[in-house]
Design a protein around this motif. Structure first.
Motif, PDB file in Angstrom:
ATOM      1  N   ASP A 179       0.844  -1.176   0.000  1.00 22.55           N
ATOM      2  CA  ASP A 179       0.000   0.000   0.000  1.00 22.55           C
ATOM      3  C   ASP A 179       0.892   1.243   0.000  1.00 22.55           C
ATOM      4  N   PRO A 180       0.473   2.324  -0.672  1.00 19.87           N
ATOM      5  CA  PRO A 180       1.310   3.533  -0.671  1.00 19.87           C
ATOM      6  C   PRO A 180       1.647   4.034   0.719  1.00 19.87           C
ATOM      7  N   SER A 181       0.710   3.907   1.671  1.00 23.37           N
ATOM      8  CA  SER A 181       1.006   4.349   3.032  1.00 23.37           C
ATOM      9  C   SER A 181       2.129   3.529   3.654  1.00 23.37           C
ATOM     10  N   GLU A 182       2.173   2.235   3.365  1.00 25.26           N
ATOM     11  CA  GLU A 182       3.263   1.395   3.871  1.00 25.26           C
ATOM     12  C   GLU A 182       4.595   1.804   3.267  1.00 25.26           C
ATOM     13  N   ARG A 183       4.597   2.120   1.979  1.00 26.56           N
ATOM     14  CA  ARG A 183       5.839   2.553   1.346  1.00 26.56           C
ATOM     15  C   ARG A 183       6.291   3.907   1.878  1.00 26.56           C
ATOM     16  N   LEU A 184       5.347   4.808   2.120  1.00 25.64           N
ATOM     17  CA  LEU A 184       5.706   6.111   2.673  1.00 25.64           C
ATOM     18  C   LEU A 184       6.368   5.965   4.039  1.00 25.64           C
ATOM     19  N   ILE A 185       5.831   5.092   4.874  1.00 24.02           N
ATOM     20  CA  ILE A 185       6.407   4.887   6.202  1.00 24.02           C
ATOM     21  C   ILE A 185       7.777   4.234   6.103  1.00 24.02           C
ATOM     22  N   ARG A 186       7.892   3.199   5.245  1.00 23.91           N
ATOM     23  CA  ARG A 186       9.144   2.453   5.147  1.00 23.91           C
ATOM     24  C   ARG A 186      10.270   3.332   4.596  1.00 23.91           C
ATOM     25  N   PHE A 187      10.008   3.992   3.481  1.00 22.87           N
ATOM     26  CA  PHE A 187      11.064   4.793   2.878  1.00 22.87           C
ATOM     27  C   PHE A 187      11.273   6.110   3.616  1.00 22.87           C
ATOM     28  N   GLY A 188      10.204   6.634   4.211  1.00 19.55           N
ATOM     29  CA  GLY A 188      10.354   7.847   5.015  1.00 19.55           C
ATOM     30  C   GLY A 188      11.250   7.618   6.216  1.00 19.55           C
ATOM     31  N   ALA A 189      11.127   6.450   6.835  1.00 17.22           N
ATOM     32  CA  ALA A 189      11.965   6.124   7.987  1.00 17.22           C
ATOM     33  C   ALA A 189      13.445   6.054   7.608  1.00 17.22           C
ATOM     34  N   LYS A 190      13.738   5.769   6.346  1.00 21.14           N
ATOM     35  CA  LYS A 190      15.132   5.701   5.903  1.00 21.14           C
ATOM     36  C   LYS A 190      15.646   7.040   5.370  1.00 21.14           C
ATOM     37  N   LEU A 191      14.779   7.780   4.684  1.00 22.82           N
ATOM     38  CA  LEU A 191      15.236   8.984   4.009  1.00 22.82           C
ATOM     39  C   LEU A 191      15.191  10.231   4.886  1.00 22.82           C
ATOM     40  N   VAL A 192      14.229  10.322   5.800  1.00 18.72           N
ATOM     41  CA  VAL A 192      14.136  11.513   6.650  1.00 18.72           C
ATOM     42  C   VAL A 192      15.392  11.701   7.499  1.00 18.72           C
ATOM     43  N   PRO A 193      15.877  10.657   8.215  1.00 16.35           N
ATOM     44  CA  PRO A 193      17.129  10.857   8.978  1.00 16.35           C
ATOM     45  C   PRO A 193      18.320  11.214   8.093  1.00 16.35           C
ATOM     46  N   LEU A 194      18.406  10.598   6.910  1.00 11.49           N
ATOM     47  CA  LEU A 194      19.516  10.885   6.010  1.00 11.49           C
ATOM     48  C   LEU A 194      19.451  12.322   5.516  1.00 11.49           C
ATOM     49  N   TYR A 195      18.279  12.753   5.086  1.00 13.98           N
ATOM     50  CA  TYR A 195      18.076  14.120   4.587  1.00 13.98           C
ATOM     51  C   TYR A 195      18.407  15.138   5.672  1.00 13.98           C
ATOM     52  N   THR A 196      17.958  14.862   6.895  1.00 13.98           N
ATOM     53  CA  THR A 196      18.221  15.765   8.016  1.00 13.98           C
ATOM     54  C   THR A 196      19.707  15.790   8.360  1.00 13.98           C
ATOM     55  N   ALA A 197      20.342  14.624   8.393  1.00 14.41           N
ATOM     56  CA  ALA A 197      21.765  14.555   8.736  1.00 14.41           C
ATOM     57  C   ALA A 197      22.614  15.293   7.704  1.00 14.41           C
ATOM     58  N   LEU A 198      22.289  15.136   6.418  1.00 11.76           N
ATOM     59  CA  LEU A 198      23.038  15.843   5.374  1.00 11.76           C
ATOM     60  C   LEU A 198      22.878  17.349   5.510  1.00 11.76           C
ATOM     61  N   THR A 199      21.682  17.799   5.838  1.00  6.37           N
ATOM     62  CA  THR A 199      21.456  19.234   6.029  1.00  6.37           C
ATOM     63  C   THR A 199      22.267  19.764   7.202  1.00  6.37           C
ATOM     64  N   LEU A 200      22.284  19.027   8.301  1.00  7.81           N
ATOM     65  CA  LEU A 200      23.071  19.448   9.462  1.00  7.81           C
ATOM     66  C   LEU A 200      24.563  19.485   9.138  1.00  7.81           C
ATOM     67  N   MET A 201      25.018  18.523   8.344  1.00 11.89           N
ATOM     68  CA  MET A 201      26.432  18.512   7.951  1.00 11.89           C
ATOM     69  C   MET A 201      26.784  19.762   7.149  1.00 11.89           C
ATOM     70  N   VAL A 202      25.936  20.108   6.166  1.00 16.04           N
ATOM     71  CA  VAL A 202      26.190  21.312   5.377  1.00 16.04           C
ATOM     72  C   VAL A 202      26.174  22.547   6.268  1.00 16.04           C
ATOM     73  N   TRP A 203      25.207  22.598   7.190  1.00 19.17           N
ATOM     74  CA  TRP A 203      25.094  23.738   8.103  1.00 19.17           C
ATOM     75  C   TRP A 203      26.371  23.907   8.935  1.00 19.17           C
ATOM     76  N   LEU A 204      26.821  22.838   9.534  1.00 18.63           N
ATOM     77  CA  LEU A 204      28.015  22.905  10.373  1.00 18.63           C
ATOM     78  C   LEU A 204      29.258  23.272   9.558  1.00 18.63           C
ATOM     79  N   MET A 205      29.370  22.694   8.373  1.00 19.65           N
ATOM     80  CA  MET A 205      30.542  22.974   7.551  1.00 19.65           C
ATOM     81  C   MET A 205      30.536  24.410   7.037  1.00 19.65           C
TER      82      MET A 205
END
Length: 503
Positions: A179-205
Protein backbone atom coordinates in the motif's frame (compact mmCIF):
# COMPACT_ATOMS: atom_id res chain seq x y z
CA UNK A 1 0.00 4.88 15.59
CA UNK A 2 2.02 6.13 12.63
CA UNK A 3 0.45 3.48 10.37
CA UNK A 4 -3.02 4.50 11.52
CA UNK A 5 -2.19 8.15 10.86
CA UNK A 6 -1.05 7.49 7.29
CA UNK A 7 -4.28 5.63 6.58
CA UNK A 8 -5.99 9.02 6.76
CA UNK A 9 -6.07 11.17 3.59
CA UNK A 10 -2.49 12.05 2.77
CA UNK A 11 -3.43 15.70 2.26
CA UNK A 12 -4.66 15.86 5.87
CA UNK A 13 -1.36 14.41 7.09
CA UNK A 14 0.52 17.03 5.10
CA UNK A 15 -1.74 19.71 6.54
CA UNK A 16 -0.85 18.63 10.07
CA UNK A 17 2.87 18.55 9.24
CA UNK A 18 2.62 22.03 7.72
CA UNK A 19 0.88 23.35 10.83
CA UNK A 20 3.59 21.95 13.10
CA UNK A 21 6.29 23.34 10.79
CA UNK A 22 5.05 26.86 11.55
CA UNK A 23 6.45 26.47 15.05
CA UNK A 24 10.02 26.63 13.71
CA UNK A 25 9.91 30.26 12.46
CA UNK A 26 7.72 31.13 15.46
CA UNK A 27 10.38 29.97 17.93
CA UNK A 28 13.07 31.75 15.91
CA UNK A 29 11.09 35.00 15.92
CA UNK A 30 10.59 34.89 19.69
CA UNK A 31 14.31 34.18 20.19
CA UNK A 32 15.32 37.30 18.22
CA UNK A 33 12.59 39.36 20.01
CA UNK A 34 10.39 39.74 16.94
CA UNK A 35 7.16 39.08 18.84
CA UNK A 36 4.81 40.24 16.08
CA UNK A 37 6.13 37.70 13.60
CA UNK A 38 6.37 35.03 16.30
CA UNK A 39 2.71 35.42 17.26
CA UNK A 40 1.61 35.31 13.60
CA UNK A 41 3.26 31.94 13.11
CA UNK A 42 2.28 30.57 16.53
CA UNK A 43 -1.41 31.45 16.20
CA UNK A 44 -1.53 30.06 12.65
CA UNK A 45 0.13 26.85 13.82
CA UNK A 46 -2.38 26.28 16.63
CA UNK A 47 -5.36 27.17 14.42
CA UNK A 48 -4.47 24.90 11.52
CA UNK A 49 -3.27 22.03 13.69
CA UNK A 50 -6.61 21.98 15.52
CA UNK A 51 -8.39 22.12 12.15
CA UNK A 52 -6.26 19.23 10.86
CA UNK A 53 -7.05 17.27 14.03
CA UNK A 54 -10.79 17.76 13.54
CA UNK A 55 -10.54 16.63 9.91
CA UNK A 56 -8.54 13.59 11.01
CA UNK A 57 -11.26 12.62 13.49
CA UNK A 58 -13.95 13.21 10.87
CA UNK A 59 -12.19 10.84 8.44
CA UNK A 60 -11.62 8.04 10.96
CA UNK A 61 -13.58 5.57 8.81
CA UNK A 62 -12.26 6.92 5.53
CA UNK A 63 -11.57 4.33 2.82
CA UNK A 64 -10.13 5.05 -0.58
CA UNK A 65 -10.56 2.95 -3.70
CA UNK A 66 -7.69 4.06 -5.93
CA UNK A 67 -4.96 4.44 -3.33
CA UNK A 68 -2.22 5.41 -5.78
CA UNK A 69 -4.42 7.92 -7.55
CA UNK A 70 -5.42 9.44 -4.20
CA UNK A 71 -1.80 9.92 -3.20
CA UNK A 72 -0.98 11.42 -6.59
CA UNK A 73 -3.84 13.88 -6.17
CA UNK A 74 -2.57 14.66 -2.67
CA UNK A 75 0.83 15.52 -4.14
CA UNK A 76 -0.84 17.91 -6.57
CA UNK A 77 -2.79 19.47 -3.69
CA UNK A 78 0.39 19.75 -1.60
CA UNK A 79 2.01 22.00 -4.20
CA UNK A 80 -1.08 23.92 -5.29
CA UNK A 81 -3.72 24.02 -2.51
CA UNK A 82 -1.73 23.51 0.70
CA UNK A 83 0.23 26.77 0.10
CA UNK A 84 -3.03 28.63 0.75
CA UNK A 85 -2.76 27.50 4.38
CA UNK A 86 1.01 27.92 4.54
CA UNK A 87 0.77 31.49 3.23
CA UNK A 88 -1.43 32.72 6.10
CA UNK A 89 1.35 33.31 8.69
CA UNK A 90 3.54 35.01 6.08
CA UNK A 91 0.64 37.27 5.14
CA UNK A 92 0.05 38.14 8.81
CA UNK A 93 3.75 38.68 9.54
CA UNK A 94 4.49 41.09 6.66
CA UNK A 95 2.04 44.04 6.61
CA UNK A 96 2.92 45.22 3.09
CA UNK A 97 2.39 41.76 1.57
CA UNK A 98 -0.91 40.86 -0.08
CA UNK A 99 -2.32 37.37 0.32
CA UNK A 100 -1.78 36.63 -3.36
CA UNK A 101 1.89 37.56 -3.00
CA UNK A 102 2.15 35.36 0.09
CA UNK A 103 0.62 32.45 -1.87
CA UNK A 104 3.07 33.00 -4.74
CA UNK A 105 6.03 33.02 -2.33
CA UNK A 106 4.76 29.84 -0.69
CA UNK A 107 4.24 27.99 -3.98
CA UNK A 108 7.68 29.09 -5.13
CA UNK A 109 9.25 27.83 -1.90
CA UNK A 110 7.51 24.46 -1.55
CA UNK A 111 8.12 23.60 -5.21
CA UNK A 112 11.84 24.36 -4.57
CA UNK A 113 11.77 27.07 -7.27
CA UNK A 114 13.07 29.89 -5.10
CA UNK A 115 11.56 32.78 -7.06
CA UNK A 116 10.73 35.79 -4.90
CA UNK A 117 8.81 39.02 -5.34
CA UNK A 118 11.16 40.87 -3.00
CA UNK A 119 14.40 41.85 -4.69
CA UNK A 120 15.93 43.16 -1.47
CA UNK A 121 16.26 40.57 1.32
CA UNK A 122 15.87 43.36 3.88
CA UNK A 123 12.21 43.74 2.89
CA UNK A 124 11.34 40.53 4.75
CA UNK A 125 11.95 39.66 8.43
CA UNK A 126 14.61 37.00 9.13
CA UNK A 127 11.99 34.54 10.39
CA UNK A 128 10.07 34.83 7.12
CA UNK A 129 13.29 34.02 5.23
CA UNK A 130 13.66 30.99 7.50
CA UNK A 131 10.07 29.98 6.72
CA UNK A 132 10.71 30.20 2.97
CA UNK A 133 13.89 28.13 3.23
CA UNK A 134 12.20 25.62 5.55
CA UNK A 135 9.26 25.24 3.16
CA UNK A 136 11.69 24.56 0.32
CA UNK A 137 13.47 22.01 2.50
CA UNK A 138 10.19 20.26 3.32
CA UNK A 139 9.20 20.31 -0.36
CA UNK A 140 12.49 18.66 -1.28
CA UNK A 141 12.02 16.01 1.40
CA UNK A 142 8.51 15.33 0.10
CA UNK A 143 9.90 14.80 -3.41
CA UNK A 144 12.59 12.43 -2.11
CA UNK A 145 10.03 10.23 -0.36
CA UNK A 146 7.18 10.51 -2.85
CA UNK A 147 9.37 9.73 -5.86
CA UNK A 148 10.28 6.29 -4.50
CA UNK A 149 7.04 5.60 -2.63
CA UNK A 150 4.46 6.84 -5.14
CA UNK A 151 5.95 7.70 -8.52
CA UNK A 152 8.34 4.76 -8.93
CA UNK A 153 5.66 2.00 -8.61
CA UNK A 154 3.59 3.87 -11.20
CA UNK A 155 6.56 4.18 -13.60
CA UNK A 156 6.30 7.96 -13.87
CA UNK A 157 8.51 10.82 -12.79
CA UNK A 158 11.48 9.57 -14.84
CA UNK A 159 11.25 5.90 -13.84
CA UNK A 160 9.35 5.18 -17.05
CA UNK A 161 12.62 5.45 -19.00
CA UNK A 162 13.96 2.23 -17.44
CA UNK A 163 10.58 0.45 -17.38
CA UNK A 164 10.46 -2.66 -19.54
CA UNK A 165 7.96 -2.18 -22.33
CA UNK A 166 4.35 -1.42 -21.49
CA UNK A 167 4.30 -2.27 -17.86
CA UNK A 168 5.92 -5.69 -17.72
CA UNK A 169 8.33 -4.37 -15.14
CA UNK A 170 7.85 -1.80 -12.41
CA UNK A 171 9.78 -0.81 -9.36
CA UNK A 172 7.12 -2.16 -7.06
CA UNK A 173 7.89 -5.12 -4.84
CA UNK A 174 7.50 -8.68 -6.13
CA UNK A 175 4.43 -10.44 -4.76
CA UNK A 176 1.86 -8.40 -2.88
CA UNK A 177 1.99 -4.80 -3.98
CA UNK A 178 2.51 -2.68 -0.87
CA UNK A 179 0.00 0.00 0.00
CA UNK A 180 1.31 3.53 -0.67
CA UNK A 181 1.01 4.35 3.03
CA UNK A 182 3.26 1.40 3.87
CA UNK A 183 5.84 2.55 1.35
CA UNK A 184 5.71 6.11 2.67
CA UNK A 185 6.41 4.89 6.20
CA UNK A 186 9.14 2.45 5.15
CA UNK A 187 11.06 4.79 2.88
CA UNK A 188 10.35 7.85 5.01
CA UNK A 189 11.97 6.12 7.99
CA UNK A 190 15.13 5.70 5.90
CA UNK A 191 15.24 8.98 4.01
CA UNK A 192 14.14 11.51 6.65
CA UNK A 193 17.13 10.86 8.98
CA UNK A 194 19.52 10.88 6.01
CA UNK A 195 18.08 14.12 4.59
CA UNK A 196 18.22 15.76 8.02
CA UNK A 197 21.76 14.55 8.74
CA UNK A 198 23.04 15.84 5.37
CA UNK A 199 21.46 19.23 6.03
CA UNK A 200 23.07 19.45 9.46
CA UNK A 201 26.43 18.51 7.95
CA UNK A 202 26.19 21.31 5.38
CA UNK A 203 25.09 23.74 8.10
CA UNK A 204 28.02 22.91 10.37
CA UNK A 205 30.54 22.97 7.55
CA UNK A 206 29.30 26.34 6.24
CA UNK A 207 29.39 27.76 9.76
CA UNK A 208 32.95 26.49 10.14
CA UNK A 209 33.96 28.37 6.98
CA UNK A 210 32.90 31.67 8.54
CA UNK A 211 29.24 31.96 7.51
CA UNK A 212 26.68 33.41 9.92
CA UNK A 213 24.87 30.42 11.52
CA UNK A 214 21.39 31.61 10.51
CA UNK A 215 22.43 32.24 6.91
CA UNK A 216 24.36 28.95 6.87
CA UNK A 217 21.22 27.07 7.95
CA UNK A 218 19.11 28.66 5.22
CA UNK A 219 21.75 27.93 2.60
CA UNK A 220 22.13 24.36 3.83
CA UNK A 221 18.41 23.73 3.46
CA UNK A 222 18.43 25.41 0.05
CA UNK A 223 21.32 23.27 -1.21
CA UNK A 224 19.70 19.95 -0.25
CA UNK A 225 16.35 21.10 -1.64
CA UNK A 226 17.90 22.87 -4.69
CA UNK A 227 15.63 25.83 -3.97
CA UNK A 228 18.27 28.57 -4.15
CA UNK A 229 16.57 30.51 -1.34
CA UNK A 230 18.90 32.87 0.51
CA UNK A 231 18.26 35.46 3.24
CA UNK A 232 21.15 37.60 1.95
CA UNK A 233 20.62 37.40 -1.81
CA UNK A 234 22.80 34.35 -2.57
CA UNK A 235 26.19 32.89 -1.78
CA UNK A 236 27.79 35.75 -3.71
CA UNK A 237 27.25 37.86 -0.57
CA UNK A 238 28.49 35.17 1.80
CA UNK A 239 31.69 35.77 3.82
CA UNK A 240 32.51 32.05 3.56
CA UNK A 241 34.09 32.64 0.15
CA UNK A 242 35.69 29.78 -1.77
CA UNK A 243 35.50 27.34 1.16
CA UNK A 244 31.75 27.81 1.49
CA UNK A 245 31.18 27.39 -2.23
CA UNK A 246 33.29 24.25 -2.23
CA UNK A 247 31.13 22.73 0.52
CA UNK A 248 27.98 23.58 -1.43
CA UNK A 249 29.43 22.11 -4.64
CA UNK A 250 30.24 18.81 -2.92
CA UNK A 251 26.69 18.39 -1.61
CA UNK A 252 25.14 19.20 -4.99
CA UNK A 253 25.97 15.62 -5.95
CA UNK A 254 22.74 14.55 -4.25
CA UNK A 255 20.81 16.41 -6.95
CA UNK A 256 22.70 14.74 -9.81
CA UNK A 257 21.71 11.12 -9.16
CA UNK A 258 19.39 9.26 -6.80
CA UNK A 259 22.10 6.58 -6.48
CA UNK A 260 23.94 9.01 -4.18
CA UNK A 261 21.29 8.59 -1.46
CA UNK A 262 18.73 5.90 -2.36
CA UNK A 263 20.80 3.09 -3.83
CA UNK A 264 19.08 -0.26 -3.33
CA UNK A 265 15.76 1.19 -2.13
CA UNK A 266 12.66 -0.36 -3.71
CA UNK A 267 14.69 -2.37 -6.20
CA UNK A 268 16.70 0.57 -7.49
CA UNK A 269 20.15 0.13 -8.95
CA UNK A 270 22.93 -1.16 -6.70
CA UNK A 271 25.68 0.09 -9.02
CA UNK A 272 28.28 2.47 -7.52
CA UNK A 273 27.88 6.18 -8.10
CA UNK A 274 30.74 6.53 -10.58
CA UNK A 275 29.08 3.94 -12.86
CA UNK A 276 25.64 5.55 -12.76
CA UNK A 277 24.60 6.85 -16.18
CA UNK A 278 23.05 10.06 -14.79
CA UNK A 279 26.11 10.95 -12.72
CA UNK A 280 28.49 10.29 -15.61
CA UNK A 281 26.28 12.34 -17.92
CA UNK A 282 26.34 15.21 -15.43
CA UNK A 283 30.12 15.09 -15.05
CA UNK A 284 30.54 15.09 -18.83
CA UNK A 285 28.30 18.13 -19.25
CA UNK A 286 29.92 20.04 -16.40
CA UNK A 287 33.47 19.29 -17.56
CA UNK A 288 32.76 20.02 -21.21
CA UNK A 289 30.93 23.31 -20.62
CA UNK A 290 33.49 24.52 -18.08
CA UNK A 291 36.27 23.78 -20.55
CA UNK A 292 34.45 25.40 -23.46
CA UNK A 293 33.61 28.48 -21.42
CA UNK A 294 37.17 28.79 -20.15
CA UNK A 295 38.70 28.36 -23.61
CA UNK A 296 36.20 30.81 -25.06
CA UNK A 297 37.12 33.43 -22.49
CA UNK A 298 40.84 32.61 -22.67
CA UNK A 299 40.97 33.09 -26.44
CA UNK A 300 39.22 36.44 -26.23
CA UNK A 301 41.48 37.51 -23.39
CA UNK A 302 44.56 36.44 -25.36
CA UNK A 303 43.47 38.36 -28.43
CA UNK A 304 42.88 41.49 -26.39
CA UNK A 305 46.14 41.13 -24.44
CA UNK A 306 44.12 40.90 -21.22
CA UNK A 307 45.71 37.78 -19.78
CA UNK A 308 46.43 38.33 -16.13
CA UNK A 309 47.76 36.14 -13.38
CA UNK A 310 47.15 32.42 -13.02
CA UNK A 311 45.14 33.22 -9.90
CA UNK A 312 42.61 35.20 -11.93
CA UNK A 313 42.39 32.37 -14.45
CA UNK A 314 41.78 29.89 -11.61
CA UNK A 315 39.02 32.11 -10.24
CA UNK A 316 37.42 32.18 -13.68
CA UNK A 317 37.49 28.39 -13.90
CA UNK A 318 36.02 28.00 -10.42
CA UNK A 319 33.27 30.54 -11.11
CA UNK A 320 32.28 28.66 -14.25
CA UNK A 321 32.46 25.24 -12.57
CA UNK A 322 30.33 26.23 -9.57
CA UNK A 323 27.71 28.19 -11.51
CA UNK A 324 27.31 25.52 -14.20
CA UNK A 325 26.83 22.79 -11.58
CA UNK A 326 24.44 24.99 -9.62
CA UNK A 327 22.16 25.61 -12.59
CA UNK A 328 22.37 22.03 -13.81
CA UNK A 329 21.00 20.96 -10.42
CA UNK A 330 18.43 23.81 -10.70
CA UNK A 331 19.70 25.33 -7.46
CA UNK A 332 20.48 28.68 -9.03
CA UNK A 333 23.29 29.90 -6.77
CA UNK A 334 25.77 32.18 -8.54
CA UNK A 335 29.43 31.95 -7.65
CA UNK A 336 31.19 35.04 -6.34
CA UNK A 337 33.79 34.37 -9.04
CA UNK A 338 31.23 34.20 -11.84
CA UNK A 339 31.80 37.90 -12.47
CA UNK A 340 35.54 37.16 -12.64
CA UNK A 341 34.79 34.66 -15.41
CA UNK A 342 33.11 37.41 -17.43
CA UNK A 343 35.46 40.26 -16.55
CA UNK A 344 38.55 38.22 -17.40
CA UNK A 345 37.72 38.41 -21.08
CA UNK A 346 35.27 41.29 -21.12
CA UNK A 347 32.42 39.14 -22.44
CA UNK A 348 28.86 39.21 -21.21
CA UNK A 349 27.12 36.46 -19.28
CA UNK A 350 26.29 33.37 -21.38
CA UNK A 351 22.71 33.33 -20.15
CA UNK A 352 21.42 31.03 -22.89
CA UNK A 353 23.80 28.31 -21.69
CA UNK A 354 22.38 28.59 -18.17
CA UNK A 355 18.87 28.34 -19.59
CA UNK A 356 19.84 25.14 -21.38
CA UNK A 357 21.41 23.68 -18.23
CA UNK A 358 18.27 24.44 -16.23
CA UNK A 359 16.19 22.74 -18.93
CA UNK A 360 18.28 19.57 -18.62
CA UNK A 361 18.04 19.55 -14.83
CA UNK A 362 19.36 16.96 -12.38
CA UNK A 363 18.71 13.33 -11.64
CA UNK A 364 15.47 11.38 -11.48
CA UNK A 365 13.88 11.17 -8.00
CA UNK A 366 16.05 14.02 -6.72
CA UNK A 367 15.01 17.50 -5.66
CA UNK A 368 16.24 18.93 -8.99
CA UNK A 369 13.78 19.91 -11.69
CA UNK A 370 14.05 20.07 -15.47
CA UNK A 371 13.80 17.35 -18.08
CA UNK A 372 16.16 15.14 -16.01
CA UNK A 373 19.53 13.64 -16.90
CA UNK A 374 18.21 10.11 -17.41
CA UNK A 375 15.90 11.22 -20.21
CA UNK A 376 18.70 13.19 -21.87
CA UNK A 377 20.93 10.14 -21.55
CA UNK A 378 18.28 7.93 -23.21
CA UNK A 379 18.00 10.36 -26.14
CA UNK A 380 21.80 10.56 -26.41
CA UNK A 381 22.20 6.76 -26.51
CA UNK A 382 19.42 6.45 -29.05
CA UNK A 383 21.02 9.06 -31.30
CA UNK A 384 24.40 7.43 -30.92
CA UNK A 385 22.96 4.06 -31.93
CA UNK A 386 21.19 5.55 -34.96
CA UNK A 387 24.45 7.06 -36.19
CA UNK A 388 26.19 3.70 -35.76
CA UNK A 389 23.51 2.02 -37.84
CA UNK A 390 24.02 4.58 -40.61
CA UNK A 391 27.72 3.80 -40.71
CA UNK A 392 27.40 0.03 -40.09
CA UNK A 393 23.84 -1.11 -40.96
CA UNK A 394 24.57 -4.69 -39.87
CA UNK A 395 25.96 -3.76 -36.46
CA UNK A 396 24.39 -5.18 -33.31
CA UNK A 397 23.79 -3.01 -30.28
CA UNK A 398 25.25 -4.46 -27.09
CA UNK A 399 25.64 -3.31 -23.48
CA UNK A 400 22.93 -5.60 -22.11
CA UNK A 401 19.15 -5.78 -22.08
CA UNK A 402 18.69 -2.73 -19.88
CA UNK A 403 20.79 -0.49 -22.14
CA UNK A 404 18.90 -1.73 -25.21
CA UNK A 405 15.64 -0.98 -23.43
CA UNK A 406 16.78 2.59 -22.73
CA UNK A 407 17.69 3.05 -26.39
CA UNK A 408 14.26 1.86 -27.57
CA UNK A 409 11.32 2.30 -25.22
CA UNK A 410 13.24 4.68 -22.95
CA UNK A 411 14.22 6.99 -25.80
CA UNK A 412 10.66 7.03 -27.12
CA UNK A 413 9.09 7.97 -23.79
CA UNK A 414 11.89 10.48 -23.13
CA UNK A 415 11.19 12.13 -26.47
CA UNK A 416 7.48 12.31 -25.65
CA UNK A 417 8.28 13.99 -22.34
CA UNK A 418 10.69 16.37 -24.07
CA UNK A 419 7.95 17.42 -26.48
CA UNK A 420 5.48 17.87 -23.62
CA UNK A 421 8.03 20.00 -21.81
CA UNK A 422 8.69 22.22 -24.83
CA UNK A 423 4.94 22.56 -25.48
CA UNK A 424 4.52 23.58 -21.84
CA UNK A 425 7.21 26.25 -22.29
CA UNK A 426 5.44 27.55 -25.39
CA UNK A 427 2.07 27.61 -23.60
CA UNK A 428 3.48 29.48 -20.61
CA UNK A 429 5.20 31.96 -22.93
CA UNK A 430 1.94 32.62 -24.77
CA UNK A 431 0.08 33.23 -21.51
CA UNK A 432 2.84 35.54 -20.29
CA UNK A 433 2.75 37.40 -23.61
CA UNK A 434 -0.99 37.95 -23.14
CA UNK A 435 -0.19 39.82 -19.94
CA UNK A 436 2.27 42.10 -21.74
CA UNK A 437 5.57 40.37 -20.99
CA UNK A 438 8.20 40.64 -23.74
CA UNK A 439 9.34 37.58 -25.68
CA UNK A 440 12.84 37.17 -24.21
CA UNK A 441 11.60 37.82 -20.70
CA UNK A 442 8.74 35.36 -21.17
CA UNK A 443 11.15 32.65 -22.37
CA UNK A 444 13.47 33.04 -19.38
CA UNK A 445 10.57 33.14 -16.90
CA UNK A 446 8.88 30.11 -18.47
CA UNK A 447 12.06 28.03 -18.26
CA UNK A 448 12.74 29.28 -14.72
CA UNK A 449 9.28 28.23 -13.55
CA UNK A 450 9.01 24.88 -15.35
CA UNK A 451 12.54 23.85 -14.39
CA UNK A 452 12.02 25.15 -10.80
CA UNK A 453 15.08 27.41 -11.09
CA UNK A 454 13.75 30.73 -9.84
CA UNK A 455 17.12 32.57 -9.62
CA UNK A 456 17.56 32.01 -13.37
CA UNK A 457 15.55 35.19 -14.01
CA UNK A 458 18.18 37.33 -12.31
CA UNK A 459 21.16 36.03 -14.28
CA UNK A 460 20.07 34.59 -17.65
CA UNK A 461 18.88 37.78 -19.33
CA UNK A 462 20.85 40.81 -20.43
CA UNK A 463 19.39 42.60 -17.43
CA UNK A 464 18.00 41.02 -14.24
CA UNK A 465 14.29 40.24 -14.40
CA UNK A 466 12.24 41.18 -11.36
CA UNK A 467 9.23 39.04 -10.47
CA UNK A 468 7.78 42.00 -8.56
CA UNK A 469 7.28 43.99 -11.77
CA UNK A 470 5.07 41.35 -13.39
CA UNK A 471 1.28 41.66 -13.61
CA UNK A 472 -0.76 39.51 -11.23
CA UNK A 473 -1.94 37.32 -14.11
CA UNK A 474 1.66 36.58 -15.09
CA UNK A 475 2.51 35.72 -11.48
CA UNK A 476 -0.42 33.30 -11.33
CA UNK A 477 0.68 31.66 -14.60
CA UNK A 478 4.20 31.23 -13.24
CA UNK A 479 2.90 29.75 -9.98
CA UNK A 480 0.91 27.09 -11.86
CA UNK A 481 3.95 26.48 -14.09
CA UNK A 482 6.06 25.86 -10.98
CA UNK A 483 3.62 23.19 -9.84
CA UNK A 484 3.59 21.64 -13.32
CA UNK A 485 7.38 21.62 -13.42
CA UNK A 486 7.66 20.11 -9.94
CA UNK A 487 5.13 17.32 -10.40
CA UNK A 488 5.85 16.86 -14.15
CA UNK A 489 3.41 16.67 -17.02
CA UNK A 490 3.38 12.86 -17.22
CA UNK A 491 2.18 12.56 -13.63
CA UNK A 492 -0.63 15.05 -14.21
CA UNK A 493 -1.62 13.35 -17.49
CA UNK A 494 -1.70 10.01 -15.68
CA UNK A 495 -3.85 11.61 -13.02
CA UNK A 496 -6.35 12.88 -15.57
CA UNK A 497 -6.43 9.70 -17.67
CA UNK A 498 -9.06 7.20 -16.38
CA UNK A 499 -7.67 4.46 -18.62
CA UNK A 500 -4.37 4.61 -16.71
CA UNK A 501 -6.15 3.41 -13.59
CA UNK A 502 -8.22 0.71 -15.30
CA UNK A 503 -5.10 -1.10 -16.60
Amino acid sequence: MIKALFRRPFSVVLMGIGALAMLVPSIHAFVIDDDTVGRAFLHSSVLFFVLALFITLATANYTQGHRSRGYLMSLLAAFLVLPIMLAVPMYEAVPQMTFFEAWFETVSSITTTGATLYDSPRDLPPSVHLWRAFLGWLGGLLIWIAAISILAPLNIGGFEVRAMGTGDRTYAQIGRVSDPSERLIRFGAKLVPLYTALTLMVWLMLTATGEVPFVALCHAMSVLATSGISPVGGVIFSPAGFAGEFVILVFMVFALSRVSFSRGLSGLEMRPLHKDSEFRMALSLISLLTLVLFVRHALIAFESDAINSAQQAARAVWGALFTITSFLTTTGFESADWSATRNWSGLGSPGLMLVGLSLIGGGVATTAGGIKLLRVYALWKHGQREIERLVHPSSVGGAGAEARQIRRHGAQIAWIFFMLFTISIAAVMVLLALSGVQFETAMVLAVAALSTTGPLAAIAGETPISYAGLPDFAKAVLAFAMVLGRLEALAIIALLNPGFWRR
